[in-house]
Every structure is written in C-alpha cells, then in structure tokens.
Design a protein around this motif. Structure first.
Motif, PDB file in Angstrom:
ATOM      1  N   PHE A   1       0.919  -1.353   0.048  1.00  0.00           N
ATOM      2  CA  PHE A   1       0.118   0.064   0.076  1.00  0.00           C
ATOM      3  C   PHE A   1       0.763   1.250  -0.049  1.00  0.00           C
ATOM      4  N   CYS A   2       0.658   2.349  -0.884  1.00  0.00           N
ATOM      5  CA  CYS A   2       1.330   3.389  -0.463  1.00  0.00           C
ATOM      6  C   CYS A   2       0.667   4.442   0.735  1.00  0.00           C
ATOM      7  N   TYR A   3       1.334   5.546   0.955  1.00  0.00           N
ATOM      8  CA  TYR A   3       1.030   6.008   2.192  1.00  0.00           C
ATOM      9  C   TYR A   3      -0.435   6.615   2.423  1.00  0.00           C
TER      10      TYR A   3
ATOM     11  N   GLU B   1      -3.521   8.972  -5.353  1.00  0.00           N
ATOM     12  CA  GLU B   1      -4.136   9.565  -6.597  1.00  0.00           C
ATOM     13  C   GLU B   1      -3.067   9.950  -7.485  1.00  0.00           C
ATOM     14  N   LEU B   2      -1.848  10.381  -7.061  1.00  0.00           N
ATOM     15  CA  LEU B   2      -0.781  10.603  -7.670  1.00  0.00           C
ATOM     16  C   LEU B   2       0.069   9.726  -8.528  1.00  0.00           C
ATOM     17  N   ARG B   3      -0.461   8.415  -8.310  1.00  0.00           N
ATOM     18  CA  ARG B   3       0.184   7.528  -9.143  1.00  0.00           C
ATOM     19  C   ARG B   3      -1.059   7.082 -10.502  1.00  0.00           C
ATOM     20  N   LYS B   4      -0.558   7.266 -11.264  1.00  0.00           N
ATOM     21  CA  LYS B   4      -1.079   7.081 -12.884  1.00  0.00           C
ATOM     22  C   LYS B   4      -0.857   5.549 -13.062  1.00  0.00           C
ATOM     23  N   ASP B   5       0.423   5.219 -12.972  1.00  0.00           N
ATOM     24  CA  ASP B   5       0.584   3.720 -13.724  1.00  0.00           C
ATOM     25  C   ASP B   5       0.799   2.731 -12.302  1.00  0.00           C
TER      26      ASP B   5
ATOM     27  N   ASN C   1      -4.352  -0.008  -2.455  1.00  0.00           N
ATOM     28  CA  ASN C   1      -5.120   0.756  -1.301  1.00  0.00           C
ATOM     29  C   ASN C   1      -3.997   1.633  -0.727  1.00  0.00           C
ATOM     30  N   ASN C   2      -4.151   2.634   0.348  1.00  0.00           N
ATOM     31  CA  ASN C   2      -3.327   3.271   0.693  1.00  0.00           C
ATOM     32  C   ASN C   2      -3.562   2.972   2.207  1.00  0.00           C
ATOM     33  N   VAL C   3      -2.438   3.309   3.130  1.00  0.00           N
ATOM     34  CA  VAL C   3      -2.459   3.002   4.529  1.00  0.00           C
ATOM     35  C   VAL C   3      -3.123   3.820   5.160  1.00  0.00           C
TER      36      VAL C   3
ATOM     37  N   HIS D   1      12.929   7.369   4.987  1.00  0.00           N
ATOM     38  CA  HIS D   1      12.134   7.977   4.306  1.00  0.00           C
ATOM     39  C   HIS D   1      11.997   7.625   2.843  1.00  0.00           C
ATOM     40  N   ASN D   2      10.722   7.678   2.181  1.00  0.00           N
ATOM     41  CA  ASN D   2      10.499   7.422   0.800  1.00  0.00           C
ATOM     42  C   ASN D   2       9.361   8.271   0.247  1.00  0.00           C
ATOM     43  N   GLY D   3       9.300   8.198  -1.010  1.00  0.00           N
ATOM     44  CA  GLY D   3       8.059   8.973  -1.388  1.00  0.00           C
ATOM     45  C   GLY D   3       6.679   8.152  -0.958  1.00  0.00           C
ATOM     46  N   ALA D   4       5.837   9.003  -0.562  1.00  0.00           N
ATOM     47  CA  ALA D   4       4.586   8.556  -0.013  1.00  0.00           C
ATOM     48  C   ALA D   4       3.849   7.640  -1.092  1.00  0.00           C
ATOM     49  N   SER D   5       4.095   7.779  -2.534  1.00  0.00           N
ATOM     50  CA  SER D   5       3.249   7.057  -3.443  1.00  0.00           C
ATOM     51  C   SER D   5       3.929   5.712  -3.497  1.00  0.00           C
TER      52      SER D   5
END
Length: 189
Positions: free
Chosen positions: A92-94, A100-104, A109-111, A171-175
C-alpha cells in the motif's frame, strides 16, 4: 455481521477470538508484565465494538496483543505483534493523495484508508520503538509509521524496520509501495 451500522461478531467468532487473544497473552507474558488477562477481558466485554477491530487486525495478519496499560485513561493498548509486517496490509502507498498521484501501477489501497477502515491508529515512531523493546519485529519487512505533516507536505513518508539489532527510520516518496512494506496498528480498549 453488521446490525444497524454496528459491527459485531457472532457469539462463535467472539469466543474464538477471545480464546486466541488469551492464548497469545499467556504465551507472551514479556509483552505485558504485571497485567492480568481477566482484567483485559472485562474491558473487552464492556467494549464489544473493539472485538470487531481486533478481529480485523487478526484476519489481516497482525496478531494483536496487549503491550501496555494507560493508568491515566484506564485503557489497555494493543499493537500488531506479528513477527513481520502484517501480510494482508502490504503493498500500500502511504495515503489517498499519494495513491491519486500514481497514474501507473497503482497499489490496491493506501495505509491511511486501510487503518481508518479497520479502526486502528498507525504506529508513531515512538510506539514502533516501544514495540521493538518487547521483541524483534520486521527483520525482513518494514512498516509505514505516522509521518510529520512537514515531511508529508513535501511528498515524503516514513517507515521503519529492524536490521543489525537496530531500529532504523527511513523516508520514501509517499506514493511508493513494496511487497515487503505494510503497516502496524494500535488500538486502545
């Protein structure tokens, strides 16, 4: 089953969950020294809606257990105590914004949404470090943790794991999302 928008377990599900939680409580006394299962069960009996949340934590692989007692509020604190990040809560992304930023290749789901739907709070860095004091967790996986607004505003999110007998915060990009990264929740009863 759901009754008038209230989530409840059947009597059989309730009894099975309580048996499982009691067995885990007794097996892992080091997580909750000086606490008594009978007192925990009284709290659970008085708050049946919390059993639904604990069942969801269990079903998704979290293996919830009591890790403390807050004498100020009179609440028992449960964390996901599975050895690795809960299996059904990985990849899951954050949060929704990141999703919503992920197009591909969007994750399922998200956390934030998953934790809210379950009724749990995402662990903070402090709580994650407390968890690591009672045993080694996330030796092969990692877990998203609550991220300060200033970091999140810049597109980042935080996660932790344990390697080399040390807890690391990264840290990482939230997506971003990975098959070995999930999240752990906390619940107060």
């Amino acid at each position: 089953m759901t009754t008038a928008n209230k989530k409840e377990l059947s009597p059989e599900q309730r009894d099975e969950l309580l048996r499982l939680l009691k067995a885990r409580f007794e097996k892992n006394r080091n997580r909750h020294k000086n606490l008594d299962w009978a007192d925990v069960q009284k709290k659970l009996d008085a708050n049946p809606e919390k059993l639904w949340v604990l069942d969801d934590m269990e079903v998704t692989g979290g293996e919830p257990d009591v890790v403390g007692y807050d004498s100020k509020t009179g609440e028992y604190i449960f964390y996901d105590c599975s050895a690795e990040s809960p299996k059904e809560r990985r990849s899951f992304c954050y949060d929704r914004e990141a999703l919503e930023l992920r197009k591909d290749n969007r994750p399922e789901n998200n956390v934030d949404a998953a934790a809210a739907a379950m009724g749990v709070e995402l662990l903070t860095e402090e709580q994650y470090r407390q968890l690591q004091q009672i045993g080694p967790f996330d030796l092969k996986t990692s877990s998203w943790i609550q991220t300060p607004a200033a970091i999140r505003k810049l597109g980042g999110a935080l996660f932790c794991d344990r390697r080399y007998d040390t807890v690391f915060v990264y840290h990482n990009g939230a997506s971003s999302y990975y098959s070995a990264r999930g999240f752990r929740g906390s619940l107060r009863v």
